[in-house]
Write an enzyme that holds these catalytic residues in place. Sequence first.
Site, PDB file in Angstrom:
ATOM      1  N   ASP A  45     -39.715  -6.195  10.418  1.00 40.75           N
ATOM      2  CA  ASP A  45     -39.723  -5.149  11.016  1.00 40.75           C
ATOM      3  C   ASP A  45     -38.082  -4.453  11.340  1.00 40.75           C
ATOM      4  O   ASP A  45     -37.385  -5.303  11.920  1.00 40.75           O
ATOM      5  CB  ASP A  45     -40.038  -5.129  12.440  1.00 40.75           C
ATOM      6  CG  ASP A  45     -40.572  -3.985  13.138  1.00 40.75           C
ATOM      7  OD1 ASP A  45     -40.074  -3.138  13.044  1.00 40.75           O
ATOM      8  OD2 ASP A  45     -41.289  -4.410  14.332  1.00 40.75           O
ATOM      9  N   CYS A  85     -42.398   2.452  12.199  1.00 43.47           N
ATOM     10  CA  CYS A  85     -43.362   1.410  12.087  1.00 43.47           C
ATOM     11  C   CYS A  85     -44.778   1.708  11.920  1.00 43.47           C
ATOM     12  O   CYS A  85     -45.203   1.232  10.862  1.00 43.47           O
ATOM     13  CB  CYS A  85     -43.178   0.386  13.374  1.00 43.47           C
ATOM     14  SG  CYS A  85     -41.477   0.148  13.829  1.00 43.47           S
ATOM     15  N   HIS A 146     -49.895  -2.532  15.782  1.00 46.75           N
ATOM     16  CA  HIS A 146     -49.342  -1.261  15.961  1.00 46.75           C
ATOM     17  C   HIS A 146     -50.273  -0.163  15.142  1.00 46.75           C
ATOM     18  O   HIS A 146     -49.669   0.911  14.736  1.00 46.75           O
ATOM     19  CB  HIS A 146     -47.817  -1.293  15.506  1.00 46.75           C
ATOM     20  CG  HIS A 146     -47.045  -0.220  15.990  1.00 46.75           C
ATOM     21  ND1 HIS A 146     -45.708  -0.025  15.830  1.00 46.75           N
ATOM     22  CD2 HIS A 146     -47.276   0.516  17.063  1.00 46.75           C
ATOM     23  CE1 HIS A 146     -45.374   0.953  16.714  1.00 46.75           C
ATOM     24  NE2 HIS A 146     -46.133   1.445  17.357  1.00 46.75           N
TER      25      HIS A 146
END
Length: 473
Positions: A45, A85, A146
């Site tokens: 990430d 992301c 997410h």
Amino acid sequence: MNPRRRCASAWSKSCGSLALLWSILLGTPGPAAQTGPNVVVIYADDMGYADLGVQGNQQVQTPHIDSLAANGVRFSNSYVTGCVCSPSRAGLMTGRYQQRFGFDANAEGGDAKKDRAVRGLDLQQITFAQHMKQLGYATGLVGKWHLGASEGYLPTQRGFDEFYGLLPHGIGAAKQGEQVPIYRGTQQVDVPADHTVAFGREARAYIERHATQPFFLYLAFTAVHSPHVAPDSYLEKYAAIEPKGRRHYLAMLACMDDAVGEVLAALRSHKLEERTLIFFASDNGGPGNAAVVHNDPFRGGKWSLWEGGVRSPILVQWKGHIPGARVLPQMTNQLDWLPTAVAAAGGTIRPEWKLDGANLLPLLEGQTTAPVHDALYWRFGVQYAVREGDWKLVKPSLEDAPKLFNLADDPGEANDLAAAQPERVKQLQALWDAWNAQNEPPRWIDQRWNGLEAKGVAKKAKKAQRPKPNKRG
């Protein structure tokens, strides 16, 4: 209830029907004996392009991640389809450009009245996990989802048998004084002392539980996204590195590398290395503070479609099947992983899936050297870009005209050739327009996608490096 929410509710209540729909769309008969490798997808990430040892970083040791390149391949022209992301993960999970279904912005925050859909991965999209499940694989997610926190959009409702991790954000998204909840399945559990360590431990345990059956593991780290935290032993190891922000970032990176080491050790202990196909990348480039995260030699970072925002070091290992220690120059991105895994597992890639990714196995196994893609495309709200061969056209903000670069001569995108080559600009613009005509408009809006966030980060970094005035006591 407004029509959009009524539609989402209807979808959520039809999970049983969706299972049948997936079987029809997938065209597969359901669980079968293993014919291919286990599949492990490791997603970092916000990692800087140049921050792995194998990418040239000498400040930190990343031997476990580096071993994937030593035992497999490293791509030198590798990308992800999102510069933040959520969109990048939506592409990974579907094998399709996320813009096909309007997923341009992060899936977070409450749904707004002006949104065109629920802030989650479109329920009509078949996920990586669903594909693997249809091929007889156990499916598990450890780490950051997410892709939707609403009912119907949860990992265990999108093809994952098991889930341990976070739903809407990374570890830094909670309000001050709060912690982001951790879930096992749909049940909230205690927040671990260190997420990176916990995710490595959970991933190893998943492999231990499924060592005798085919499995798909998606290990989605929150490392090395801010806040940059790591156990004291890692901070002490890199205590000499300045500035402090860089030290903490690298300590977190080293901790993530050891967590990857846990996964590799589990595979070795069960003699599964030659039966496991492993993919590694970062979800996007590192944020814009060059004092902390290194995207060298590229311009820009997260929140931008400059090379520093979308370049990602892609590593692939399948011991005994992929010749190791090779660097491949063909353009690739994370969309290619799903069709590659399906092909390796003995499945058939069907045209009606409308995948944008390509099966990499012929290239990985040395059967061909042909290009994987003629061109790659990006859209991040008002920003857009296309790369064909060595040429890239990028519109970096609403105010800027499209800019043209030859990446072979100018990887740092310093010399705009648009005025000198107007015909090439037109050609690339036509390519992007034709691609974008097949996409949906963004389903929800992010006010930061005009490059403002990146500019703000750079401004803060510059300010932080100014000499501070002496304080009088």
